[in-house]
Design a protein around this motif. Structure first.
Motif, short mmCIF file in Angstrom:
data_model
loop_
_atom_site.label_atom_id
_atom_site.label_comp_id
_atom_site.label_asym_id
_atom_site.label_seq_id
_atom_site.Cartn_x
_atom_site.Cartn_y
_atom_site.Cartn_z
N THR A 6 0.68 -1.12 -0.01
CA THR A 6 0.08 -0.06 0.01
C THR A 6 0.84 1.11 0.06
N ASP A 7 0.35 2.41 -0.41
CA ASP A 7 1.11 3.56 -0.23
C ASP A 7 1.39 3.79 1.20
N ASN A 8 2.76 4.46 1.37
CA ASN A 8 3.46 4.83 2.61
C ASN A 8 3.17 6.20 2.75
N TYR A 9 2.30 6.69 3.66
CA TYR A 9 2.43 8.15 3.78
C TYR A 9 2.95 8.60 5.37
N VAL A 10 3.45 9.79 5.33
CA VAL A 10 3.90 10.10 6.71
C VAL A 10 2.72 9.87 7.96
N HIS A 11 1.58 9.92 7.62
CA HIS A 11 0.35 10.00 8.56
C HIS A 11 -0.05 8.61 8.82
N ASN A 12 0.24 7.37 8.13
CA ASN A 12 -0.45 6.08 8.04
C ASN A 12 0.56 5.14 8.71
N GLY A 13 1.42 5.72 9.64
CA GLY A 13 2.43 4.63 10.31
C GLY A 13 3.34 3.97 9.40
N ALA A 14 4.25 5.19 8.65
CA ALA A 14 5.15 4.86 8.09
C ALA A 14 6.37 4.53 8.71
N LEU A 15 7.27 3.50 8.15
CA LEU A 15 8.64 3.27 8.77
C LEU A 15 9.51 4.50 9.12
N MET A 16 10.15 4.51 10.10
CA MET A 16 10.97 5.53 10.64
C MET A 16 12.27 5.13 10.88
N ILE A 17 13.49 5.61 10.57
CA ILE A 17 14.84 5.04 10.75
C ILE A 17 15.55 6.26 11.11
N MET A 18 16.58 5.82 12.03
CA MET A 18 17.42 6.83 12.27
C MET A 18 18.85 6.35 11.60
N PRO A 19 18.86 7.32 10.43
CA PRO A 19 19.78 6.93 9.77
C PRO A 19 21.27 7.03 10.19
N GLY A 20 22.08 6.02 9.83
CA GLY A 20 23.48 5.89 10.45
C GLY A 20 23.56 5.36 12.04
N SER A 21 22.38 5.03 12.51
CA SER A 21 22.20 4.39 13.70
C SER A 21 22.64 2.71 13.79
N HIS A 22 22.90 2.37 12.63
CA HIS A 22 23.20 0.87 12.49
C HIS A 22 24.70 0.58 13.13
#
Length: 303
Positions: free
Chosen positions: A179-195
């Motif tokens: 499905t389309d991923n919007y900011v408002h429907n629970g999209a995945l969030m990642i801290m870039p570089g946190s790996h």
């Protein structure tokens, strides 16, 4: 020929101790992020560099519109199957009887088994990990509108290491959007570089912890201070995009997603590929292994 293991090896020296102390800690990563080369698969050098730097890579259009409809139809079939709801591989929302996840979906559904074997999918995993790969875990996630629950911040590797005995950070996840991923429907969030940083968590792993953690994880989640440090250093990327796209991310990325109170559902296929050179041993910080539908013990390479 299947490579099944009945007896795991005992863990060797633990470079990523977790759930063994009363104080959380931030530890340096001791493993490579990209193990392969640009000529080893469909990802170009720029893509590999981005994955190495940020810990994730977005693919704008991985599957076609026609394929997307096939996978959506199969998702509907799975979520509407009354018999499947009684299967231990199906997790429902805490606040309703809505299906939250279907685990081991490549064994439940031949449609999704074909997707796992697709060169566009497994070829990218082999390239990043620099070896043959097997499926450590697969599932479909269904975050329905008006009530899809959140997934709190976590590193998958912390759980896979502590509870499944995965030795090194040599696994990659691919999330394919149905499905389309919007900011408002629970999209995945990642801290870039946190790996590049491992968060050692507090709290002893209870017996059969997976039963509670599949619905709402508490043990193995980072403390607020560590999360604040990582977010302050790396920021937070919200990964939106159209259906048919995909996100590949490293096993140690700090990630999560909010709940969905919009009318727009968010569904994805989630596949974890682990290197055949990184097969699991006994858990590093749990009294027993998790069930095979959550953490496979069949290390047969995907062909």
């Amino acid at each position: 020929m299947s490579v099944l293991t009945s007896d795991f090896e005992q863990p060797t020296m633990d470079d990523y101790p977790t759930r063994k102390d009363t104080t959380p800690a931030l530890l340096y990563r001791r493993d490579a992020t990209v193990w392969g080369e640009a000529d080893g698969g469909p990802i170009d050098q720029a893509g590999l560099d981005q994955y190495d730097d940020r810990g994730y890579l977005q693919i704008g259009s991985l599957i076609s519109t026609e394929e997307l409809e096939k996978y959506r139809a199969e998702l509907r079939r799975l979520t509407e199957d009354p018999e499947l709801k009684n299967d231990e591989r199906v997790v429902v929302e805490r606040s309703s009887d809505e299906v939250r996840s279907v685990f081991e979906v490549h064994k439940v559904s031949e449609v999704f088994a074909d997707l796992v074997r697709d060169p566009r999918v497994v070829g990218r995993a082999r390239q990043i990990l620099g070896s043959d790969v097997y499926v450590h875990q697969s599932r479909v996630n269904y975050k329905p509108g008006f009530g899809g629950g959140d997934f709190f911040w976590h590193s998958d590797f912390e759980t896979w290491h502590a509870e499944d005995g995965m030795p090194r950070m040599r696994a990659v996840s691919i999330s394919i959007a149905l499905t389309d991923n919007y900011v408002h429907n629970g999209a995945l969030m990642i801290m870039p570089g946190s790996h590049t940083t491992f968060v050692s968590c507090v709290g002893e792993t209870p017996e059969e912890h997976y039963r509670a953690s599949l619905r709402h994880q508490e043990i193995g989640t980072p403390d607020q201070s560590s999360l604040s440090i990582l977010a302050g250093k790396h920021g937070i990327d919200v990964l939106t995009g159209p259906a048919g796209g995909a996100t590949m991310f490293d096993s140690n990325c700090m990630h999560g997603s909010g709940g969905n109170i919009t009318p727009f559902p968010r569904s994805n296929v989630f596949i974890v590929f682990n290197s055949v050179e990184n097969t699991c041993v006994e858990p590093y910080a749990a009294p027993a292994r998790r069930p095979t539908f959550i953490a496979s013990r069949d290390f047969t390479p995907v062909r």
